[in-house]
Design a protein around this motif. Structure first.
Motif, PDB file in Angstrom:
ATOM      1  N   ASP A  54     -20.412  -8.226  -1.696  1.00  0.00           N
ATOM      2  CA  ASP A  54     -21.019  -7.655  -0.042  1.00  0.00           C
ATOM      3  C   ASP A  54     -19.817  -8.852   1.095  1.00  0.00           C
ATOM      4  O   ASP A  54     -19.636 -10.171   0.506  1.00  0.00           O
ATOM      5  N   PRO A  55     -19.077  -8.108   1.905  1.00  0.00           N
ATOM      6  CA  PRO A  55     -18.001  -9.649   2.594  1.00  0.00           C
ATOM      7  C   PRO A  55     -18.818 -10.666   3.241  1.00  0.00           C
ATOM      8  O   PRO A  55     -18.129 -11.083   3.795  1.00  0.00           O
ATOM      9  N   LYS A  56     -20.260 -10.218   3.404  1.00  0.00           N
ATOM     10  CA  LYS A  56     -20.704 -11.376   3.796  1.00  0.00           C
ATOM     11  C   LYS A  56     -21.503 -12.111   3.107  1.00  0.00           C
ATOM     12  O   LYS A  56     -22.270 -13.410   3.074  1.00  0.00           O
ATOM     13  N   ARG A  62     -10.057 -12.269   2.004  1.00  0.00           N
ATOM     14  CA  ARG A  62     -10.453 -13.817   0.827  1.00  0.00           C
ATOM     15  C   ARG A  62     -10.911 -12.791  -0.888  1.00  0.00           C
ATOM     16  O   ARG A  62     -10.176 -11.639  -1.154  1.00  0.00           O
ATOM     17  N   GLN A 118     -11.712  -8.709  -4.271  1.00  0.00           N
ATOM     18  CA  GLN A 118     -11.476  -9.145  -2.559  1.00  0.00           C
ATOM     19  C   GLN A 118     -13.412  -8.803  -2.430  1.00  0.00           C
ATOM     20  O   GLN A 118     -13.608  -7.092  -2.552  1.00  0.00           O
ATOM     21  N   PRO A 119     -14.013  -9.071  -1.485  1.00  0.00           N
ATOM     22  CA  PRO A 119     -15.225  -8.782  -1.200  1.00  0.00           C
ATOM     23  C   PRO A 119     -15.570  -7.286   0.160  1.00  0.00           C
ATOM     24  O   PRO A 119     -14.158  -7.617   0.468  1.00  0.00           O
ATOM     25  N   GLY A 120     -16.061  -6.775  -0.176  1.00  0.00           N
ATOM     26  CA  GLY A 120     -16.492  -5.038  -0.284  1.00  0.00           C
ATOM     27  C   GLY A 120     -15.675  -4.499  -0.344  1.00  0.00           C
ATOM     28  O   GLY A 120     -15.600  -2.534  -0.109  1.00  0.00           O
ATOM     29  N   PRO A 130     -12.907  -3.696   2.360  1.00  0.00           N
ATOM     30  CA  PRO A 130     -12.423  -4.897   2.153  1.00  0.00           C
ATOM     31  C   PRO A 130     -11.684  -5.720   2.853  1.00  0.00           C
ATOM     32  O   PRO A 130     -11.603  -5.801   3.920  1.00  0.00           O
ATOM     33  N   VAL A 131     -12.468  -7.856   2.260  1.00  0.00           N
ATOM     34  CA  VAL A 131     -11.694  -8.346   3.308  1.00  0.00           C
ATOM     35  C   VAL A 131     -10.606  -8.682   2.751  1.00  0.00           C
ATOM     36  O   VAL A 131     -10.736  -9.146   2.026  1.00  0.00           O
TER      37      VAL A 131
END
Length: 180
Positions: free
Chosen positions: A154-156, A62, A90-92, A58-59
């Motif tokens: 995706d965190p991207k 964000r 949270q992304p990820g 996780p980011v």
């Protein structure tokens, strides 16, 4: 001059050779498929197994809002809605959302849920690891149930995207699909 009997033997022998060749070709398809997968990178089981593994990273700083939308055709007899209208994620990190579906008819029916993700740029960053949309859903008469979708953003995901919409449309499955 060949007789009809000789011609029949020759034809029978050729048909046996053709049948044996077809049978051998069927067995050869598996290794040929593996070679094709290795060359092109498509359908590689090791890559698919690796892709199926969800590694949470996780980011922490964000947050992205995931909105859930559902639709059933006006001519259908479905009740279909998300349990929650949105979720901050949270992304990820792996999340789960539930959708409630009810067959309002007294007869059995099989349904398909067709997903879509918006904005279009977010589609490649929104990954469903488990979803009721992967398979047709069989409902008995007046049956209702909660259905789950597990997903990870995706965190991207580009930083300019802070809101993603996951929408499903519920349709009666065609007879061919319902029979499987």
């Amino acid at each position: 001059m060949t007789t009809i009997r000789q011609q029949n033997r020759k034809l029978t022998r050729n048909l046996w050779i053709f049948a044996a060749g077809s049978f051998a070709f069927g067995f050869a398809l598996v290794p040929l498929y593996r070679v094709l997968c290795d060359v092109t990178g498509y359908g590689d089981r090791t890559k698919l197994a690796k892709a199926a593994e969800v590694i949470e990273a996780p980011v922490e700083n964000r947050e992205v809002t995931v909105e859930f939308v559902s639709a059933a055709p006006t001519y259908g007899e479905w009740e279909f809605r998300p349990e929650a209208g949105s979720l901050k994620v949270q992304p990820g990190r792996l999340y789960e959302a539930k959708f409630h579906a009810k067959n309002l008819r007294s007869k059995e029916v099989t349904a398909l849920a067709v997903p879509s993700v918006a904005p279009l740029q977010a589609t490649q960053y929104f990954h469903k690891t488990e979803c009721f949309c992967f398979t047709p859903q069989h409902f008995g008469g007046d049956e209702e149930r909660d259905m789950t979708v597990r997903f990870i953003v995706d965190p991207k995901l580009p930083t300019n995207i802070d809101r993603v919409t996951l929408a499903y449309s519920m349709y009666d499955a065609p007879a061919k699909v319902a029979a499987n």
